[in-house]
Write an enzyme that holds these catalytic residues in place. Structure first.
Site, PDB file in Angstrom:
ATOM      1  N   GLU A  61       0.804  -1.225   0.000  1.00  0.00           N
ATOM      2  CA  GLU A  61       0.000   0.000   0.000  1.00  0.00           C
ATOM      3  C   GLU A  61       0.835   1.273   0.000  1.00  0.00           C
ATOM      4  O   GLU A  61       0.427   2.294  -0.555  1.00  0.00           O
ATOM      5  CB  GLU A  61      -1.009   0.005   1.153  1.00  0.00           C
ATOM      6  CG  GLU A  61      -0.439  -0.110   2.533  1.00  0.00           C
ATOM      7  CD  GLU A  61      -1.568  -0.131   3.568  1.00  0.00           C
ATOM      8  OE1 GLU A  61      -2.493   0.674   3.433  1.00  0.00           O
ATOM      9  OE2 GLU A  61      -1.516  -0.940   4.505  1.00  0.00           O
ATOM     10  N   SER A  72      -8.265   5.594   8.314  1.00  0.00           N
ATOM     11  CA  SER A  72      -8.815   5.230   9.615  1.00  0.00           C
ATOM     12  C   SER A  72      -7.753   5.479  10.678  1.00  0.00           C
ATOM     13  O   SER A  72      -8.014   6.041  11.727  1.00  0.00           O
ATOM     14  CB  SER A  72      -9.187   3.752   9.640  1.00  0.00           C
ATOM     15  OG  SER A  72      -9.881   3.408   8.478  1.00  0.00           O
ATOM     16  N   SER A  88      -0.506   6.885   8.739  1.00  0.00           N
ATOM     17  CA  SER A  88       0.868   6.460   8.486  1.00  0.00           C
ATOM     18  C   SER A  88       1.687   7.667   8.083  1.00  0.00           C
ATOM     19  O   SER A  88       1.203   8.529   7.346  1.00  0.00           O
ATOM     20  CB  SER A  88       0.913   5.435   7.350  1.00  0.00           C
ATOM     21  OG  SER A  88       0.585   4.166   7.832  1.00  0.00           O
ATOM     22  N   ARG A 107       8.811   4.181   6.265  1.00  0.00           N
ATOM     23  CA  ARG A 107       7.700   4.499   7.149  1.00  0.00           C
ATOM     24  C   ARG A 107       8.310   4.970   8.457  1.00  0.00           C
ATOM     25  O   ARG A 107       9.076   4.250   9.089  1.00  0.00           O
ATOM     26  CB  ARG A 107       6.827   3.264   7.385  1.00  0.00           C
ATOM     27  CG  ARG A 107       5.573   3.580   8.177  1.00  0.00           C
ATOM     28  CD  ARG A 107       4.699   2.327   8.327  1.00  0.00           C
ATOM     29  NE  ARG A 107       3.409   2.644   8.929  1.00  0.00           N
ATOM     30  CZ  ARG A 107       3.186   2.719  10.237  1.00  0.00           C
ATOM     31  NH1 ARG A 107       4.180   2.526  11.079  1.00  0.00           N
ATOM     32  NH2 ARG A 107       1.978   2.999  10.707  1.00  0.00           N
TER      33      ARG A 107
END
Lengths: 427, 773
Positions: A192, A246, A249, A261
């Site tokens: 993703e 929701s 990140s 990340r």
């Protein structure tokens, strides 16, 4: 999901019902025949072909239509659909019925059932993708409808279309088994974060129908002069990419395929909506935002001045700064007199400022000054965007810039679609 | 322990009984001399601080005024012992519920004799609210002090002065508290104060600190939002709800989004992807417990994450947490610890403080007392008077409410002299004085607690006997017994109550309790008699040593040291012998000793070393009075002096058991000097120096030693440290690493400990260590 609603879903008539999108879409896909467009010079059964290299030139081989990219998040499924507009008469004739009806259905409606929405204002027109000219459509529906989607896929034998479903997001993993077992469909799962970045860079590069995709707010600390302005993201690196779905990140992006990340927080869009539902009894994001727009968070929050009578000079804190989110709600009297709108607003402000705060710290730690905020939490959410713009500017004394993108929540899905072409390429 | 005071404080914590009768001698102690008041008024608890002087008895020793008298009668003591009143400074901190404010203020007004005090330093959110009441009741002017400044001053103070102040909290490990040894340099550190909001402060020096950030999501958010969601009004009740809830019913977890695939992707499925992510529906009811738990996780994780980001930005790895959100609540300490570990990947330590609730009051007090410069002194926690850290186990402490409905005390004694590290410690930051952590070692804990319980009768008897002329000695001794007994019971259930439980802390607590009831030196008479007897033998012992060949003499000296060390009234095995056989002497003791090879025996290496060049200067920590110091230590000292080694002989500043005190050592040395020219000239020429350790403990903490001693050690270039006795060389310092050579020797006078070490009663430890290059 309640039993109630489930029943409702199943019993609705299809296909053109305005009450439910997902089954309707599938119904259309399945409606007529299961013929497959077989690429020229390719043995039957090979579903993919390489795209042609020059625009305007008929490809020898290309990915089979329909071209979808899917991002199955915790709350929402984001779907992008490429509608080819350069269909030749020959192609038109060749196009199997169900494909045609998908195309017609998707492009002639803006709402699909109760929960499926096409964001018409985001449509990218006259786009050339993989050598084909067409429009890119942006569609979303709730993740809780996913099982219906798959069930229907099974019932209507969607697998016979032999298209590749490129999907990203956690749901690509969660529902993979169901897709395979129930609908005999093999998902092509994609990372993703890769999809997010590739999709974002692609959409920014093609622009928003001649307008820039990226923007910022001028004079973010002055409510009267604060104004949306275009921003040229030609030199995006390094950027801190804050994806607010929701959950949230946060990525540090150094080049097209060099990123990491940094962190994430569970206080995201899902928290805003979840808390708002509990506090106000609202049911949708739109409803929650509408209430928030009318509310005043300072009735709910304890401000610095509520504690110190004014600024807290020892620490250089303004009296108007929030000292304690929901702090006034410690008092029974205040709890009893507070309005739902104020509660919704306070929830929105709390979540937004917290994301801003974490993003700002990450930007400092990573030594990055461009902070790009994306994700569906920002959809129709001017309050949060302006708060973030304010927070980045104010707390960094103008060092950090908050950037936003028009297609805020769809980059993952676009990235997934781009992967479809890459796969073709690889063959 | 928390049950003292406050009639009905336990179960009836809710009653607003303003006319409670406070037991004065139990709570607001030493009020008549109190001065310099400070008060920290929080949302529900008030913390009062004051400075007072405590008058208590001390044993003094003094040479008779007839120097040169060398013909001594058989039973004439070598010096006088007298009990005198001494005044020492003490800090008192009392924590009570705001409900008792008026009653407390009335009480203070009625008992405050001192009229010098004109102002009271006040801090905390409630300071404004109670300003008028305080001014009216106490007739003191209220001076408001900045909350954060007070907090940080208080934090610095406890970190510097209270050993084992900071701890890590690990819920599922045993023990759940991991106390930290005090770092020689406490700066810089991060203080995260979680009140209604969160303040993150970087503290760089005593006076320099900076607010580097904060968050509005704090204790007020938990309380306010929690009250809205659950209709539960009280903070403590919300925490209880949370501790019963299951957040996965409300939160969207990674596994909810990824399904089972999280495992193959290397993701932890239980991670929260979106707090309250499942509650975005109108179709489901959520339990109060589950919502409270989700909220607690959300807030704790958020604070932990921000704290880590700030710690990283400022390159800090120690983060202290305070504020009402933490305040000893196991639930929040657990979630904060989890969050810090998660977000920092173990690189940042979440630390909590035993006296977190007192920081503001301590700081406000210090602000007001700046002219007395309390920071120039060292202070020590008084174990007798202070309440310990409360139990977090539900059986012992069913509700937080019951805990706050009582009075909690902290008292700190001003130490005569500032305490510092021994400069010879190899690594002061990793030095741990105690050999066995009894919080960790349940078996050892049970043994020692029982051992101290069993020895209590003997100590009580000894205390009474030490004051034959006192009419209330028996009564006070009984009070002592009850106090110490109750401390031991508390420690059985809450071994962490005063930091890491060790044999040392058990011994120190007993000394504090004895002092509390005016038994400053129960062994003074015993020591006096034994010193007298030993002095009489000194010359014959040295004569016999001098007659030996060099190598034979070295062993005899060491055996003398060890035999002397048998005379320890602190060891039950020995005190039983000494009680029953008054004739038990030096030679009998030598016969008790284990034959070589000893349990730990590096004597050969030591002898080899002695064949080499003399040490420049030896620092010797002596143990017992009488035969130990006079016939064991002094001949050994004498030999070192003859070799050309200077000697610093360090004895306790105050009494503990029959350990020789500094003032006794002065007299003993003087008397020996009169008999022995070697000692005499060494004293005169400053080659033999007598110093005090700064301690009154039967054990030895090399990180808290008298500054004068440390200076001398540095000046003289000490290159040998001799530590003698069980308390100093086994219970503590057995594993201590020094920069120079060291000799740790003791006779194991406890069968259980001997067995643990792999030997028998009266086994010998002779540990000679040379630091590795």
């Amino acid at each position: 999901m309640s039993r109630n609603r489930e029943k409702q879903l199943v019993s609705l008539p299809l296909p053109h019902s305005q009450t439910l999108f997902v089954p309707a879409l599938l119904e259309h896909m399945m409606a007529h025949g299961h013929h497959l467009r077989i690429p020229v010079n390719k043995p039957v059964g090979c579903r993919l072909a390489s795209p042609r290299l020059e625009p305007g030139h008929q490809p020898e081989r290309e990915a089979a239509f329909p071209w979808f990219g899917m991002d199955i998040g915790g709350t929402l499924v984001k779907l992008v659909y490429f509608e080819p507009k350069d269909i030749t008469a020959e192609e038109e004739q060749e196009e199997v019925e169900n494909l045609k009806s998908i195309r017609k259905y998707l492009t002639s409606n803006t709402a699909y059932g109760k929960t499926g929405i096409r964001d018409v204002h985001l449509e990218l027109k006259n786009l050339t993708m993989c050598g084909r000219k067409g429009n890119l459509h942006f569609i979303r529906f709730p993740t809780c409808a996913m099982h219906m989607f798959i069930q229907m896929g099974s019932e209507k034998n969607f697998s016979s279309l032999h298209t590749t479903l490129c999907a990203t997001g956690g749901g690509a993993f969660k529902f993979e088994e169901d897709f395979r077992m129930i609908a005999d469909l093999q998902l092509h799962k994609l990372d993703e974060l890769d999809c997010l970045i590739q999709g974002l860079l692609y959409v920014d590069s093609v622009g928003f129908n001649g307008k820039p995709e990226c923007y910022y707010f001028e004079n973010p600390t002055n409510p009267e002069l604060c104004q949306k302005k275009p921003y040229c993201l030609d030199n995006p690196y390094p950027m801190l990419l804050v994806n607010m779905g929701s959950g949230v990140s946060i990525l540090a992006v150094y080049s097209k395929d060099n990123y990491k990340r940094v962190t994430g927080t569970s206080l995201g869009g899902g928290t805003f909506l979840g808390l708002c539902c509990l506090l106000t009894g609202c049911e949708t994001f739109e409803e929650a935002l509408e209430m928030a727009a009318k509310g005043d968070s300072t009735n709910v929050d304890k401000l610095v001045k509520d504690i110190y009578g004014g600024d807290y000079e020892r620490f250089g804190l303004q009296g108007s700064a929030v000292a304690s989110s929901f702090g006034n709600m410690m008092s029974k009297e205040k709890r009893e007199s507070i309005s739902k709108e104020d509660l919704a607003r306070a929830t929105l402000v709390t979540i937004t400022n917290n994301i801003g705060s974490i993003a700002r710290m990450c930007a400092l730690n990573e030594n990055i000054d461009k902070v790009v905020f994306v994700g569906n939490f920002l959809r129709i959410n001017m309050v949060s965007m302006k708060l973030l713009a304010y927070a980045m500017d104010f707390w960094s004394k103008g060092q950090l810039k908050a950037l936003f993108l028009e297609h805020e929540g769809y980059f993952g899905a676009v990235g997934a679609l781009l992967e479809l072409f890459k796969m073709t390429d690889a063959q | 322990m928390a049950e003292r005071g406050a009639s009905g404080g336990g179960s009836g914590g809710d009653s607003l009984d303003k006319s409670i009768t406070l037991p004065p001698d139990e709570i607001f102690r030493n009020l008549e001399n109190a001065k310099r008041f400070a008060i920290d008024i929080g949302g529900s608890l008030t913390k009062l601080a004051y400075y007072s002087t405590v008058q208590h008895k001390v044993a003094k020793v003094r040479s008779f005024d007839h120097p040169g008298k060398d013909v001594e009668q058989e039973h004439e003591p070598p010096y006088e012992v007298s009990v005198q009143e001494e005044i020492t400074a003490r800090l008192h901190f009392i924590k009570f519920e705001n409900t008792y404010m008026e009653a407390c203020l009335d009480f203070i007004r009625d008992h405050l004799v001192n009229t010098e005090t004109k102002v009271i330093q006040a801090t905390g959110g409630g300071a404004y609210k109670f300003k008028d009441l305080i001014e009216e009741k106490l007739r003191l002017k209220v001076d408001k002090e900045d909350v954060m400044t007070c907090l940080i001053k208080g934090c610095n103070f406890v970190l510097k002065n209270i050993p084992h102040e900071a701890f890590m909290y690990q819920k599922d490990s045993d023990p759940e508290f991991r106390f930290q040894t005090n770092h020689p340099n406490i700066f810089p550190y991060l203080l995260v104060n979680i009140g209604s909001g969160v303040s993150i402060v970087k503290v760089e020096t005593e006076d320099r600190f900076e607010w580097i950030g904060g968050s509005s999501i704090g204790g007020g958010t938990f309380w306010g939002l929690g009250a809205l969601l659950t209709k539960t009004k009280k903070f403590d009740e919300l925490l209880q709800l949370a501790s019963r809830g299951r957040h996965a019913n409300v939160d969207m977890l990674v596994q909810d989004i990824y399904g089972g695939a999280h495992q193959t992707l290397g993701l932890s499925g239980n991670l929260i992807a979106s707090s309250f992510g499942k509650s975005a529906t109108a179709d489901r009811e959520f339990s109060k417990e589950d919502m409270a738990k989700s909220l607690l996780h959300m807030i704790s994780n958020d604070i932990g994450q921000l704290a880590c980001l700030y710690a990283k930005l400022h390159g800090l790895d120690r983060v202290y947490f305070g504020g009402f959100f933490i305040r000893g609540h196991p639930v929040t300490m657990r979630t904060i610890t989890y969050s810090i570990n998660f977000f920092s990947k173990g690189e940042v330590q979440a630390l909590f403080l035993r006296h977190e609730g007192y920081l503001g009051a301590i700081g406000a007090f210090l602000k007001g007392a700046e002219q007395d410069n309390p920071n120039q002194y060292s202070w020590g926690e008084n174990y007798a008077a202070s309440s310990g850290l409360m139990s977090t186990s539900p059986e012992l402490c069913p509700t937080q409410r019951a805990r706050s409905g009582t009075f909690d005390l902290l008292e700190m004694d001003r130490l005569e002299r500032p305490l510092v590290n021994l400069p010879l410690l190899l690594d002061p930051s990793s030095y741990v004085p105690d050999t066995v952590d009894l919080t960790d070692d349940a078996l050892a804990r049970q043994y020692w607690l029982t051992c101290f319980e069993e020895a209590l009768d003997g100590v009580v008897k000894r205390a009474v006997a030490s004051q034959p002329e006192s009419i209330d000695a028996a009564e006070r001794a009984e009070k002592f017994r009850q106090k110490y007994w109750s401390k031991l019971q508390t420690l059985r259930h809450q071994p962490f109550a005063y930091g890491t439980l060790t044999v040392r802390s058990l011994l120190d607590t007993r000394e504090h309790c004895l002092n509390e009831f005016n038994f400053p030196d129960p062994y003074s008479k015993v020591k006096q008699k034994e010193n007298g007897l030993a002095l009489k033998c000194f010359q014959s012992v040295t004569r016999s040593l001098d007659s030996l060949g060099w190598e034979e003499r070295q062993l005899a000296l060491v055996k003398g040291l060890l035999a002397g060390n048998v005379f320890d009234w602190g060891a039950k095995a020995v005190s039983d012998v000494l009680e029953s056989d008054p004739q038990f002497g030096f030679e009998e003791a030598k016969r008790k000793l284990q034959e070589r090879p000893w349990l730990v025996d590096s004597y050969t290496k030591w002898l080899q070393r002695l064949k080499g060049p003399p040490h420049k200067c030896a620092l010797i920590f002596a143990d017992n009075s009488g035969i130990d110091v006079i016939l064991g230590v002094f001949p050994f000292v004498r030999e070192l002096l003859c070799r050309g080694t200077e000697v610093i002989l360090a004895c306790n500043s105050g009494p503990a058991l029959n350990d020789v005190t500094y003032s006794e050592s002065l007299i003993v040395a003087e008397r020996i000097a009169a008999m022995d020219p070697i000692v005499c000239s060494a004293l005169r020429e400053d080659r033999l120096l007598l110093v005090q350790t700064g301690s009154s403990s039967p054990c030895l903490d090399l990180s808290r030693l008298d500054k004068g001693l440390a200076v001398l050690v540095r000046e003289r270039g000490a290159d040998l440290v001799v530590i003698e006795g069980m308390g100093r060389a086994i219970h503590t310092n057995y594993h201590a690493s020094l920069r120079c050579e060291s000799l740790k020797l003791a006779v194991v006078k406890n069968a259980w400990l001997a067995e643990r070490l792999g030997g028998q009663l009266f086994s010998v430890i002779f540990k000679y260590e040379v630091p590795t290059e």
